[in-house]
Design a protein around this motif. Structure first.
Motif, mmCIF file in Angstrom:
data_model
loop_
_atom_site.group_PDB
_atom_site.id
_atom_site.type_symbol
_atom_site.label_atom_id
_atom_site.label_comp_id
_atom_site.label_asym_id
_atom_site.label_seq_id
_atom_site.Cartn_x
_atom_site.Cartn_y
_atom_site.Cartn_z
ATOM 1 N N VAL A 54 -9.260 -2.928 -1.179
ATOM 2 C CA VAL A 54 -8.963 -3.222 0.224
ATOM 3 C C VAL A 54 -8.518 -1.962 0.962
ATOM 4 C CG1 VAL A 54 -7.571 -4.626 1.765
ATOM 5 C CG2 VAL A 54 -8.373 -5.584 -0.362
ATOM 6 N N ILE A 58 -10.094 -0.324 4.273
ATOM 7 C CA ILE A 58 -9.318 -0.139 5.493
ATOM 8 C C ILE A 58 -9.287 1.333 5.885
ATOM 9 C CG2 ILE A 58 -6.954 -0.186 6.390
ATOM 10 C CD1 ILE A 58 -6.595 -2.858 5.157
ATOM 11 N N ILE A 62 -11.709 1.669 8.949
ATOM 12 C CA ILE A 62 -10.896 1.450 10.148
ATOM 13 C C ILE A 62 -10.121 2.703 10.530
ATOM 14 C CG2 ILE A 62 -9.070 0.071 11.186
ATOM 15 C CD1 ILE A 62 -9.883 -2.204 9.341
ATOM 16 N N LEU A 63 -9.358 3.221 9.585
ATOM 17 C CA LEU A 63 -8.443 4.304 9.955
ATOM 18 C C LEU A 63 -9.180 5.607 10.261
ATOM 19 C CD1 LEU A 63 -5.418 3.729 7.558
ATOM 20 C CD2 LEU A 63 -5.845 2.796 9.808
ATOM 21 N N LEU A 66 -11.166 5.577 13.626
ATOM 22 C CA LEU A 66 -10.267 5.549 14.790
ATOM 23 C C LEU A 66 -9.313 6.732 14.802
ATOM 24 C CD1 LEU A 66 -9.432 1.742 14.864
ATOM 25 C CD2 LEU A 66 -10.883 2.981 16.441
ATOM 26 N N LEU A 68 -6.890 7.342 12.778
ATOM 27 C CA LEU A 68 -5.521 6.818 12.602
ATOM 28 C C LEU A 68 -5.040 7.040 11.172
ATOM 29 C CD1 LEU A 68 -5.861 3.414 14.461
ATOM 30 C CD2 LEU A 68 -4.590 5.402 15.236
ATOM 31 N N PHE A 70 -2.799 8.698 10.023
ATOM 32 C CA PHE A 70 -1.340 8.719 9.856
ATOM 33 C C PHE A 70 -0.773 7.334 9.595
ATOM 34 C CE2 PHE A 70 -2.340 8.305 14.320
ATOM 35 C CZ PHE A 70 -1.521 7.282 14.748
ATOM 36 N N LEU A 71 -1.586 6.296 9.808
ATOM 37 C CA LEU A 71 -1.096 4.938 9.551
ATOM 38 C C LEU A 71 -1.291 4.516 8.098
ATOM 39 C CD1 LEU A 71 -2.198 2.811 12.615
ATOM 40 C CD2 LEU A 71 0.099 3.444 11.933
ATOM 41 N N VAL A 74 1.728 2.807 6.191
ATOM 42 C CA VAL A 74 2.100 1.504 6.765
ATOM 43 C C VAL A 74 1.069 0.444 6.412
ATOM 44 C CG1 VAL A 74 2.775 0.329 8.862
ATOM 45 C CG2 VAL A 74 3.109 2.782 8.676
ATOM 46 N N SER A 75 -0.217 0.792 6.620
ATOM 47 C CA SER A 75 -1.223 -0.235 6.389
ATOM 48 C C SER A 75 -1.372 -0.524 4.899
ATOM 49 C CB SER A 75 -2.559 0.194 6.996
ATOM 50 O OG SER A 75 -2.877 1.489 6.557
ATOM 51 N N LEU A 78 1.263 -2.899 3.878
ATOM 52 C CA LEU A 78 0.902 -4.238 4.358
ATOM 53 C C LEU A 78 -0.052 -4.911 3.383
ATOM 54 C CD1 LEU A 78 1.331 -5.917 6.988
ATOM 55 C CD2 LEU A 78 -0.903 -5.094 7.691
ATOM 56 N N VAL A 79 -1.060 -4.161 2.958
ATOM 57 C CA VAL A 79 -2.047 -4.704 2.021
ATOM 58 C C VAL A 79 -1.363 -5.109 0.718
ATOM 59 C CG1 VAL A 79 -4.045 -4.131 0.618
ATOM 60 C CG2 VAL A 79 -3.922 -3.347 2.970
ATOM 61 N N SER A 82 0.869 -8.230 1.029
ATOM 62 C CA SER A 82 0.103 -9.479 1.126
ATOM 63 C C SER A 82 -0.493 -9.861 -0.211
ATOM 64 C CB SER A 82 -1.021 -9.327 2.149
ATOM 65 O OG SER A 82 -0.563 -8.714 3.297
ATOM 66 N N GLN A 85 2.088 -11.291 -2.531
ATOM 67 C CA GLN A 85 2.389 -12.673 -2.149
ATOM 68 C C GLN A 85 1.342 -13.629 -2.701
ATOM 69 O OE1 GLN A 85 4.634 -14.219 0.411
ATOM 70 N NE2 GLN A 85 5.900 -12.607 -0.427
ATOM 71 N N LEU A 86 0.102 -13.201 -2.555
ATOM 72 C CA LEU A 86 -1.011 -14.033 -3.022
ATOM 73 C C LEU A 86 -0.905 -14.257 -4.531
ATOM 74 C CD1 LEU A 86 -3.529 -15.224 -1.648
ATOM 75 C CD2 LEU A 86 -4.806 -13.303 -2.577
ATOM 76 N N SER B 5 -4.465 7.013 21.072
ATOM 77 C CA SER B 5 -4.338 6.656 19.654
ATOM 78 C C SER B 5 -3.120 5.780 19.415
ATOM 79 C CB SER B 5 -4.266 7.915 18.803
ATOM 80 O OG SER B 5 -3.093 8.618 19.100
ATOM 81 N N TYR B 8 -4.506 2.404 19.948
ATOM 82 C CA TYR B 8 -5.342 2.064 18.800
ATOM 83 C C TYR B 8 -4.469 1.677 17.603
ATOM 84 C CZ TYR B 8 -9.625 3.698 20.992
ATOM 85 O OH TYR B 8 -10.693 3.846 21.809
ATOM 86 N N THR B 12 -4.639 -1.820 15.901
ATOM 87 C CA THR B 12 -5.100 -1.879 14.509
ATOM 88 C C THR B 12 -4.093 -2.580 13.622
ATOM 89 O OG1 THR B 12 -6.076 0.275 14.914
ATOM 90 C CG2 THR B 12 -6.054 -0.502 12.653
ATOM 91 N N MET B 13 -2.850 -2.138 13.736
ATOM 92 C CA MET B 13 -1.845 -2.754 12.873
ATOM 93 C C MET B 13 -1.654 -4.219 13.214
ATOM 94 S SD MET B 13 -1.199 -0.582 10.719
ATOM 95 C CE MET B 13 -0.039 -1.550 9.797
ATOM 96 N N LEU B 16 -4.617 -6.080 11.741
ATOM 97 C CA LEU B 16 -4.489 -6.135 10.280
ATOM 98 C C LEU B 16 -3.408 -7.131 9.874
ATOM 99 C CD1 LEU B 16 -4.712 -2.462 8.990
ATOM 100 C CD2 LEU B 16 -6.297 -4.328 8.582
ATOM 101 N N PHE B 20 -4.013 -10.541 7.659
ATOM 102 C CA PHE B 20 -3.360 -10.791 6.373
ATOM 103 C C PHE B 20 -2.459 -12.016 6.429
ATOM 104 C CE2 PHE B 20 -4.306 -6.278 5.379
ATOM 105 C CZ PHE B 20 -5.048 -6.546 4.250
ATOM 106 N N LEU B 24 -2.726 -15.317 4.209
ATOM 107 C CA LEU B 24 -1.624 -15.800 3.376
ATOM 108 C C LEU B 24 -1.252 -17.225 3.712
ATOM 109 C CD1 LEU B 24 0.932 -12.920 2.926
ATOM 110 C CD2 LEU B 24 -0.509 -13.993 1.236
ATOM 111 N N ALA B 27 -3.680 -19.438 2.165
ATOM 112 C CA ALA B 27 -3.462 -19.461 0.717
ATOM 113 C C ALA B 27 -2.240 -20.297 0.359
ATOM 114 C CB ALA B 27 -3.295 -18.040 0.201
ATOM 115 N N LEU B 31 -2.491 -23.170 -2.217
ATOM 116 C CA LEU B 31 -1.854 -22.953 -3.511
ATOM 117 C C LEU B 31 -0.444 -23.516 -3.554
ATOM 118 C CD1 LEU B 31 -2.937 -19.275 -4.204
ATOM 119 C CD2 LEU B 31 -3.824 -21.292 -5.304
#
Lengths: 190, 272
Positions: A54, A58, A62-63, A66, A68, A70-71, A74-75, A78-79, A82, A85-86, B5, B8, B12-13, B16, B20, B24, B27, B31
């Motif tokens: 993933v 991403i 995506i990054l 664009l 991005l 520098f993100l 953070v991203s 996030l991945v 998540s 959690q799954l 940016s 953007y 983007t965040m 995203l 997610f 979740l 899910a 689940l």
């Protein structure tokens, strides 16, 4: 051949736990018995492989377009959060005893630095998609290998007559150190 | 890098995060584990102090034990009877009314009553003082006065009096027993709330020695035993004790008969 090299490099030569010292928390915490250690290794492997997949998508789809980059941290976090959690929901649904055995270490995969480290290394080494997935899977396999070896040694240690001051955390750290020394022997493999 | 940016990045965040979280939440529906809905209800009714007085790791563990039938509602000494009966209702049990217990400090040796033995400059806890020579106060049986019990209380129900003696707030006290464990001299005990007559002394030294260290020590004169005809008080090993089986709820002995005033009525008769 290249893929095999990446796999072995991630799993054995540059083992995350024993060479980079990443992800020591579950490595020490869940290595008391072999059963939960294998499950923990599999859960981490799953999260690592998925994370590699993933985050590669991403980052490169995506990054980068664009501008991005520098993100990325953070991203990636996030991945990882998540995905963990799954996995947690899944384990809880499928096997309550396993969920209890993994305890706090299952949600703690989120903060397992090995996984964020994996994602960042993958970007740094500029792998392509397939290489990234193999890299993630290899890292997970290496983690599983390390934690299972550790669990095996610790079950044997239960029966050993450990000197009083070294009991508990002390002997665990010494064992981990010896294991890391042993894994240094793989350094010339590639 | 230009200013766009930032937008953007935000978009983007945001996207995203949304993707997610949507994944979740789907899910978690798919689940979801069927947990006994009674557990959550019982957790709400338990006090939530996680004090561990029931013997389980916390209120959540207690709730699970309750639902699986391993524990009884009465095992929780903290929850009030109203909540306990509600829990029993959820579980379909008959609730047994249990009398509330409160902590009683069985000592009156504050700085007025108890003589000073020495200057103590060590660690300011009762436990430390007890280990090294017994602290500044003279009595080897009584309150040391550094408030280990006060720090142990999770319900803010014990306070230090002006003269250095812990005072239990009988309304706030839940009878969890943390102070009982904390006191190195074992002068705090749990007693049913209907008990009001207490011998507030633990000194088992001989009368002369006891009297020499504290104005309010029990000097085992036996006047309480004689006045009640042996039915209520007994002097055992230099200390008067109340026999609560024989002693009725109404105090029959005028407490002022005790020459050192160590028999005291604690609390108000009729409180629950």
């Amino acid at each position: 051949m290249n893929l095999l090299l990446i796999f072995i490099s991630a799993a054995v030569v540059n083992n995350y736990v024993l060479t980079y010292f990443l992800g020591l928390c579950p490595f020490v915490g869940v290595s008391k018995k072999i059963g939960p250690a294998v499950s923990m290794g599999l859960a981490t492997t799953f999260v690592m492989t998925m994370t590699a997949t993933v985050t590669w998508l991403i980052y490169h789809l995506i990054l980068v377009p664009l501008k991005l980059e520098f993100l990325q941290i953070v991203s990636f976090i996030l991945v990882i959060a998540s995905l963990v959690q799954l996995v947690e929901m899944f384990v809880r649904k499928v096997s309550k005893p396993l969920y209890d055995a993994l305890g706090i270490y299952l949600p703690l995969i989120t903060t397992n630095c090995a996984i964020l480290g994996l994602a960042l290394f993958m970007v740094m080494k500029q792998y392509d998609f397939i290489e990234g997935i193999i890299f993630g899977f290899g890292a997970g396999a290496g983690f599983t290998l390390a934690i299972v070896i550790m669990a095996g040694i610790r079950t044997q240690l239960e029966l050993a007559d450990v000197p009083e001051p070294f009991k508990g955390a002390g002997i665990t750290m010494i064992t981990a150190g010896c294991l890391a020394l042993a894994f240094m022997g793989f350094a010339g493999l590639i | 890098m230009d200013i766009s940016s930032i937008f953007y990045a935000i978009i983007t965040m945001g996207v995203l995060g949304f993707v997610f979280s949507a994944g979740l939440s789907i899910a978690s529906k798919k689940l979801s584990v069927k947990e006994d809905p009674r557990i959550t209800k019982i957790i709400d009714l338990l006090p939530g102090a996680n004090c561990g007085a029931c013997g389980y790791a916390g209120c959540a563990a207690m709730a699970e034990a309750l639902v699986s039938g391993k524990a009884e509602p009465a095992n929780c000494p903290v929850a009030n009877s109203e909540n306990l009966s509600k829990i029993a209702e959820i579980l379909g049990l008959e609730v047994t009314e249990k009398e509330r217990k409160v902590a009683v400090v069985l000592c009156q040796g504050d700085t007025n009553n108890q003589k000073k033995k020495a200057e103590y400059l060590g660690v300011q806890t009762c436990l430390a003082a007890h280990l090294v020579g017994g602290g500044p106060r003279a009595c080897n049986w009584g309150c040391i006065g550094y408030g280990d019990c006060i720090r142990a209380c999770p319900f803010d129900a014990i306070h230090m009096s002006e003269n250095g003696l812990p005072v239990v707030d009988r309304e706030k006290c839940t009878g969890c027993g943390k102070c009982v464990e904390a006191c190195p001299r074992n002068i705090i005990e749990l007693h049913p709330i209907s008990r009001h007559v207490f011998v507030l002394c633990k000194n088992r030294d001989n009368p002369k020695l006891a009297r020499s260290v504290c104005k309010t020590a029990c000097i085992s004169c036996g006047i309480c035993e004689r006045a009640t005809g042996g039915k209520g008080f007994k002097v055992i090993n230099n200390l008067a004790e109340v026999d609560y089986d024989l002693y009725t709820k109404e105090p029959v002995l005028p407490t002022d008969k005790c020459p050192t005033k160590c028999i005291v009525i604690v609390g108000n008769p009729g409180e629950t």
